[in-house]
Design an enzyme around this catalytic site. Structure first.
Site, short mmCIF file in Angstrom:
data_model
loop_
_atom_site.label_atom_id
_atom_site.label_comp_id
_atom_site.label_asym_id
_atom_site.label_seq_id
_atom_site.Cartn_x
_atom_site.Cartn_y
_atom_site.Cartn_z
N GLU A 1 41.03 -11.79 -3.17
CA GLU A 1 39.60 -11.51 -3.03
C GLU A 1 39.08 -10.86 -4.30
O GLU A 1 37.94 -11.04 -4.69
CB GLU A 1 39.40 -10.56 -1.83
CG GLU A 1 37.97 -10.40 -1.43
CD GLU A 1 37.66 -9.02 -0.94
OE1 GLU A 1 37.24 -8.19 -1.76
OE2 GLU A 1 37.82 -8.77 0.26
N ARG B 1 32.79 -13.48 1.64
CA ARG B 1 33.18 -12.92 0.34
C ARG B 1 32.88 -13.90 -0.80
O ARG B 1 33.67 -14.06 -1.74
CB ARG B 1 34.68 -12.57 0.32
CG ARG B 1 35.11 -11.50 1.30
CD ARG B 1 34.54 -10.14 0.93
NE ARG B 1 35.13 -9.08 1.73
CZ ARG B 1 34.70 -8.73 2.95
NH1 ARG B 1 33.68 -9.37 3.50
NH2 ARG B 1 35.28 -7.75 3.59
N SER C 1 40.50 -4.66 0.06
CA SER C 1 41.34 -5.81 0.43
C SER C 1 41.65 -6.61 -0.83
O SER C 1 40.73 -7.04 -1.52
CB SER C 1 40.60 -6.73 1.40
OG SER C 1 40.25 -6.04 2.56
N1 EPU Z 1 46.53 -5.85 10.61
C1 EPU Z 1 47.90 -5.71 10.68
N2 EPU Z 1 48.56 -5.05 9.68
C2 EPU Z 1 47.90 -4.52 8.61
C3 EPU Z 1 46.50 -4.67 8.53
C4 EPU Z 1 45.83 -5.35 9.54
O1 EPU Z 1 48.54 -6.17 11.62
O2 EPU Z 1 48.56 -3.93 7.76
C5 EPU Z 1 45.81 -6.50 11.71
C6 EPU Z 1 45.03 -5.47 12.52
O3 EPU Z 1 45.82 -4.91 13.52
C7 EPU Z 1 43.92 -6.29 13.10
C8 EPU Z 1 43.66 -7.31 12.01
O4 EPU Z 1 44.82 -7.36 11.19
O5 EPU Z 1 44.33 -6.96 14.26
C9 EPU Z 1 42.42 -7.02 11.20
O6 EPU Z 1 42.54 -5.78 10.55
P1 EPU Z 1 41.27 -4.90 10.10
O7 EPU Z 1 40.34 -4.71 11.24
O8 EPU Z 1 41.79 -3.68 9.40
O9 EPU Z 1 40.46 -5.81 9.09
P2 EPU Z 1 40.94 -6.79 7.95
O10 EPU Z 1 40.73 -8.20 8.38
O11 EPU Z 1 42.30 -6.43 7.46
C10 EPU Z 1 38.54 -6.99 6.91
C11 EPU Z 1 37.90 -6.91 5.55
C12 EPU Z 1 37.71 -5.45 5.15
C13 EPU Z 1 36.82 -4.78 6.18
C14 EPU Z 1 37.49 -4.91 7.56
C15 EPU Z 1 36.62 -4.37 8.66
C16 EPU Z 1 38.56 -8.91 4.36
C17 EPU Z 1 39.39 -9.49 3.26
N3 EPU Z 1 38.71 -7.60 4.58
O12 EPU Z 1 39.85 -6.45 6.79
O13 EPU Z 1 37.03 -5.43 3.90
O14 EPU Z 1 36.62 -3.41 5.88
O15 EPU Z 1 37.74 -6.31 7.86
O16 EPU Z 1 35.53 -5.22 8.88
O17 EPU Z 1 37.79 -9.64 4.98
C18 EPU Z 1 37.34 -5.39 1.55
O18 EPU Z 1 36.81 -6.50 1.53
O19 EPU Z 1 37.72 -4.82 0.49
C19 EPU Z 1 37.55 -4.73 2.83
C20 EPU Z 1 38.18 -3.57 2.94
#
Ligand code: EPU
Length: 338
Positions: free
Chosen positions: A333, A162, A237
């Protein structure tokens, strides 16, 4: 020039924050952009495009340049690959859909990301196992000071998680006007290892995925977790996932053995901020019109008339609570405009 006065920016930012631009101009051509940048009567400018990665907290006194340059084409082609060039104002998801219609692979995992093509390199958008840098060839940008068009190669952009040069040393100095991407015409590299994609394909009974079915899977996953900005204001995010040292991580894991985490190549660890925020009890919480999304704690939402300050106050509250509970710092972010 068609410079308008006192325009509400509510329709121009996906958070739906209602602030006023004292002066506003829509940019649809490069020559027009050059001329506007030469106007001495507007020395301060504010660059706006898809408005999908910003939190506006006050009225904008600078001249708002709404970058709406359109056009996309194939600029180079071999039997295996193609390089496409898209102007900055092209909607990102429409570009992804167009590339899929042509049979080009590479963007399917980046389906349904809000925003425009020109802002994609700034934060090196990423999702489901790929980042923009993986398909990026170059971008063109106008130097604000000289009004010359400058080309930035992938190396020049210094992409990180990012992150890019446009958030650091080149910040505010250039306006990205177009982006060139290399896509595949055959032997597509299908990335389905990301857990949620595997599950979605399995649920649909898809054994031999294609670029199209992967895109459909990503769209379904995003729709199930992330709010549609047209229905509920948000900026995706709000925070980045924190990356911590091995030492910090080990101390953290001892206390939180069930926490999800990813080991990175350089020996550090990424911890999902969404998990940390959920553990602090914020998921689904609402404070007036500012809230934390009920399905993804990493996303802050505007239920209608939240001010930028109210969203920011909630963000600070979350940061402080996570710091207190886990001794981990989480950083925004989105670009906060104060
Ligand atoms: N999780 C929780 N609770 C929540 C949300 C997530 O426990 O409320 C846990 C999930 O269970 C999982 C982990 O956190 O084990 C990761 O969650 P997720 O796969 O939804 O991805 P993320 O790390 O929350 C990132 C990116 C997203 C992108 C997704 C999928 C960042 C800041 N965000 O989210 O990007 O779509 O991975 O690759 O890196 C964005 O940048 O705006 C965005 C949406």
């Amino acid at each position: 020039m068609n410079i308008q006065e006192n325009i509400s920016l509510k329709p121009y930012n996906t958070f739906g924050i209602d602030v006023i631009a004292r002066s506003f101009v829509e940019i649809t051509g490069l020559l027009q952009l050059q001329k506007i940048l030469q106007l001495s009567s507007y020395p301060e400018r504010f660059i706006l495009s898809g408005g999908s990665n910003m939190l506006l907290t006050k009225d904008i006194e600078a001249l708002v340049l709404y970058i709406n340059l359109k056009g996309k084409s194939v600029v180079q082609e071999t039997e295996d690959n193609v390089i496409i060039k898209a102007m900055a104002g092209e909607n990102w998801h429409q570009l992804v859909l167009w590339s899929l219609e042509q049979g080009y692979g590479g963007l399917e995992n980046l389906s349904l990301i809000p925003g425009n093509t020109g802002t994609a390199p700034i934060q090196n958008i990423g999702a489901y196992g790929i980042e923009l840098k993986d398909v990026f060839v170059s971008c063109e940008a106008m130097d604000v000071a000289t009004q010359e068009l400058v080309e930035f190669s992938k190396e020049d952009c210094k992409f990180g998680y990012r992150d890019s040069i446009f958030k650091t040393t080149a910040k505010g100095k250039y306006i990205i006007t177009s982006v060139s991407l290399q896509l595949t015409k055959r032997d597509h590299k299908l990335l389905t290892f990301y857990g949620a994609i595997e599950e979605e394909l399995k649920a649909k009974g898809i054994v031999h995925p294609t670029i199209r079915t992967i895109s459909d899977a990503v769209i379904a996953i995003r729709k199930s977790k992330l709010p549609n900005p047209e229905e509920l204001g948000n900026s995706g995010s709000f925070f980045k996932n924190p990356v911590v040292s091995k030492k910090t991580f080990e101390a953290f894991l001892k206390k939180n053995p069930d926490a999800p985490h990813y080991a990175l190549e350089d020996g550090t660890y990424k911890i999902p901020a969404g998990w940390l925020i959920e553990q602090c009890g914020f998921k689904g919480k609402r404070f007036g019109d500012a809230g934390v999304h009920e399905k993804q704690a990493l996303v802050l939402v505007n239920y209608g008339n939240a001010s930028g300050e109210a969203i920011l106050e909630l963000a600070h509250n979350i940061q402080e609570t996570v710091q207190k509970q886990f001794k981990i710092k989480i950083l925004p972010e989105v670009n906060i405009i104060r």
